[in-house]
Design an enzyme around this catalytic site. Structure first.
Site, mmCIF file in Angstrom:
data_model
loop_
_atom_site.group_PDB
_atom_site.id
_atom_site.type_symbol
_atom_site.label_atom_id
_atom_site.label_comp_id
_atom_site.label_asym_id
_atom_site.label_seq_id
_atom_site.Cartn_x
_atom_site.Cartn_y
_atom_site.Cartn_z
ATOM 1 N N LYS A 77 19.146 7.535 -45.165
ATOM 2 C CA LYS A 77 18.502 6.501 -45.982
ATOM 3 C C LYS A 77 17.066 6.315 -45.508
ATOM 4 O O LYS A 77 16.786 6.314 -44.301
ATOM 5 C CB LYS A 77 19.285 5.191 -45.860
ATOM 6 C CG LYS A 77 18.806 4.068 -46.770
ATOM 7 C CD LYS A 77 19.722 2.854 -46.627
ATOM 8 C CE LYS A 77 19.279 1.681 -47.471
ATOM 9 N NZ LYS A 77 20.170 0.514 -47.329
ATOM 10 N N SER A 152 21.738 -1.555 -51.466
ATOM 11 C CA SER A 152 20.480 -0.839 -51.508
ATOM 12 C C SER A 152 20.601 0.640 -51.164
ATOM 13 O O SER A 152 19.682 1.422 -51.385
ATOM 14 C CB SER A 152 19.493 -1.490 -50.533
ATOM 15 O OG SER A 152 19.974 -1.407 -49.198
ATOM 16 N N SER A 176 25.252 -3.441 -48.692
ATOM 17 C CA SER A 176 24.433 -2.337 -49.196
ATOM 18 C C SER A 176 24.987 -0.948 -48.943
ATOM 19 O O SER A 176 24.431 0.028 -49.427
ATOM 20 C CB SER A 176 23.015 -2.431 -48.613
ATOM 21 O OG SER A 176 22.325 -3.516 -49.174
#
Length: 485
Positions: A77, A152, A176
Site C-alpha cells: 500500500k 482505504s 481499511s
C-alpha cells in the site's frame, strides 16, 4: 500462471522444487498486471526493474525451505515507505516523494525473500472507504468495475482479488483492510494494535493505525503475519512479545469454542440479505461444534462519532509535518512564509483530508477539547469494556464486516456522513485495539459478503484457526471475478 489457483504455500513448493524460478514468476506476474490492471487501476507505481533484479538474486541464493515468501511477488500500500520507490500516500502533496529507507514491514518481507512488485492505490492518507479520495485514480472493484473496491486499502484488495498478486500489505485505521477485503471477496487481517511495527508507515491516526494483509486464503494471512509481526526498537508502541507460528492451529477443530454474535451487528442499517449470510455462517460454526450466542455491545452506536473525533484529531497533528518546506509539494509564486504554508497545504491536500484536518483541529481547540476529544476518549474506554465483558465468556465475536455489499462508484462520495457509516461495524475494533479479520461468507446479487471475526488482544491464532475451519467447509474461493458465483 494464475494466483487464483496458486497460494503462497503452493508457489513455495514449486519454487523450491525448481518447477518455477523466481525470475519466471516475476516475469509472469508483471505480464498479468499489465493485462489486468488497466481495467482495475490498483497500482500507482510499478517496481518492475527492481523486482526482476531481486528475483534474479533470489534464484542465485536459492529458495530456502523455511522461507515461504522467497521469490514470491507482493504489493505494498502506497502509505508504507519503500526505499528508492516513490511513496505518495495517494496525495498531490507527496506526488514525487522517494523515501531513503524502507518501513520495518518492508524490510521484513524482503528479508523473507519477497519480491516487491509495486505500490498500490488508496484513499489519500488512508482517509476514506472507497478509494475515490485518491489524488491520482479511482480503483475499481474486482467483481464489478462500476463499483468501489472499498477503502482505504482498495488498491491492495483489488490487486489480490483480481489475481494480480497473492498478497498485498494494507493499513487499517477504522476498517481499511477488512472493509475492502469484504467488498472484494478475499481475506483481510487486521492484527492487534502493537503486534506489527508502524515504523515507516505514513501516519493517519497513531493510536489506531495497524499494518495487516490482504490475501485469498486464511493460511496466506497467517504466513504473512509470521513474517511481519514482532517487536521493533524503532516503534515504541510495538509489544515486546514472542511471535508464535500463526499456522500452528490451522486445520484444528473448533469444537467447544464459544462464539458471540452481537445483536447490534445485525440491527438497523445492515442489509437484510447481508444479515442472512451472517446467520448462515453462524449455523456453519454450530455445525463445526461451536456454540453461538447472541450478546450485546451497547456502546457500539457511539463508535462512529467517537472514532471520527479521535482519528481526525490525531490526523490534524500528524499532517502538520506537510508544510511545503521540508519535503513534498510546495506552491509556486508564494510571497511570504505564511503563503508557503497556506497555499502548499490548500493546493496539496484533497477535500477529504482538509475536512478531517478542520474537524480534528476544532476538536482539539481551546473551549472544545473537553466537550469533544476528551468525551470521545471516554467513550473509547466504554467500548473497550464492552468487548472485555464479552470476552470473559466467549472465544471470539462474529458479525458482518460491512452493512452492505460494494456500492456504485460516485454514489456516496459527496455525502461524507453516509460514507463514514460504512465503517460502523469495523471501527469499534480499532478503538479497542483488538485483532480482527474478514473472510468471504457468500454472495448477494453476485457481490461478495464479508464475515468479520473479532478476537482477544494478541489472540490472532484463535481467529485464524476459526477462520480456516470456516473456509475449509465452503467453496467461496472457487468463485472468482468473472466466473460463476
Amino acid at each position: 500462471m494464475s494466483y487464483f489457483n496458486l497460494d503462497i504455500t503452493k508457489l513455495h513448493e514449486q519454487l523450491q522444487a525448481g518447477k518455477l524460478t523466481a525470475a519466471d514468476l516475476t516475469e509472469q506476474t508483471f505480464a498479468e498486471i499489465k493485462r489486468i490492471d488497466p481495467e482495475i487501476d490498483a497500482f500507482l507505481t510499478l517496481n518492475e526493474d527492481g523486482a526482476k533484479q531481486a528475483a534474479a538474486a533470489q534464484d542465485v541464493a536459492g529458495i530456502a525451505a523455511d522461507k515461504p515468501f522467497a521469490g514470491v511477488p507482493v504489493g505494498i500500500k502506497d502509505n508504507i515507505v519503500t526505499k528508492g520507490l516513490k511513496t505518495t500516500a495517494a496525495s498531490k502533496i507527496l506526488g514525487n516523494f522517494v523515501p531513503i529507507y524502507d518501513a520495518t514491514v518492508v524490510e521484513k518481507l524482503q528479508a523473507a525473500g519477497a519480491i516487491i512488485a509495486g505500490k498500490l492505490n488508496l484513499d489519500e492518507f488512508a482517509m476514506g472507504s472507497s478509494t475515490e479520495n485518491s489524488a491520482f485514480k479511482t480503483t475499481k472493484n474486482a467483481w464489478d468495475h462500476t463499483k468501489v473496491p472499498g477503502g482505504s486499502s482498495g488498491g491492495s484488495a483489488a490487486a489480490v482479488a483480481s489475481g494480480q498478486l497473492p498478497m498485498a500489505l494494507g493499513t487499517d485505521t477504522g476498517g481499511s483492510i477488512r472493509q475492502p477485503a469484504a467488498f472484494n471477496g478475499i481475506v483481510g487481517l487486521k492484527p492487534t494494535y502493537g503486534r506489527v511495527s508502524r515504523w515507516g508507515v505514513i501516519a493517519f491516526a497513531s493510536s489506531l493505525d495497524v499494518v495487516g494483509s490482504l490475501t485469498r486464503t486464511v493460511r496466506d494471512a497467517a504466513l504473512t503475519l509470521n513474517v511481519i509481526a514482532g517487536h521493533d526498537d524503532k516503534d515504541a508502541t510495538t509489544a515486546d512479545l514472542d511471535v508464535p507460528d500463526y499456522t500452528a492451529k490451522l486445520g484444528q477443530s473448533i469444537r467447544g469454542m464459544k462464539i458471540a454474535l452481537p445483536e447490534e451487528y445485525l440491527g438497523e442499517g445492515v442489509d437484510a440479505a447481508v444479515a442472512d449470510q451472517v446467520k448462515k455462517a453462524a449455523e456453519q460454526f454450530r455445525a463445526l461444534g461451536a456454540t453461538v450466542d447472541t450478546v450485546s455491545l451497547p456502546h457500539t452506536k457511539y463508535a462512529v462519532p467517537a472514532y471520527y473525533i479521535i482519528a481526525s484529531s490525531e490526523a490534524s497533528s500528524n499532517l502538520q509535518r506537510f508544510d511545503g518546506i521540508r519535503y513534498g509539494f510546495r506552491a509556486k509564486d508564494v510571497k511570504n512564509l505564511d503563503d508557503v504554508y497556506v497555499r502548499s497545504r490548500s493546493e496539496g491536500f484533497g477535500r477529504e483530508v482538509k475536512r478531517r484536518i478542520m474537524l480534528g483541529t476544532f476538536s482539539l481547540s481551546a473551549g472544545f477539547y473537553d466537550a469533544y476529544f476528551k468525551k470521545a476518549a471516554q467513550v473509547r474506554t466504554l467500548i473497550s469494556r464492552d468487548f472485555d465483558k464479552v470476552f470473559e465468556d466467549y472465544d471470539f465475536i462474529i458479525g458482518p464486516t460491512t452493512p452492505t455489499t460494494a456500492f456504485k462508484i460516485g454514489s456516496k462520495v459527496t455525502d461524507p456522513l453516509t460514507m463514514y457509516m460504512n465503517d460502523i461495524l469495523t471501527i469499534p475494533v480499532n478503538l479497542a485495539g483488538l485483532p480482527a479479520l474478514s473472510i468471504p461468507a457468500g454472495f448477494v446479487d453476485g457481490m461478495p459478503v464479508g464475515l468479520q471475526l473479532i478476537g482477544k488482544q494478541f489472540d490472532e491464532q484463535t481467529l485464524l484457526q476459526a477462520a480456516d475451519a470456516f473456509e475449509s467447509k465452503n467453496d467461496y474461493l472457487d468463485a472468482i471475478p468473472g466466473g460463476a458465483n
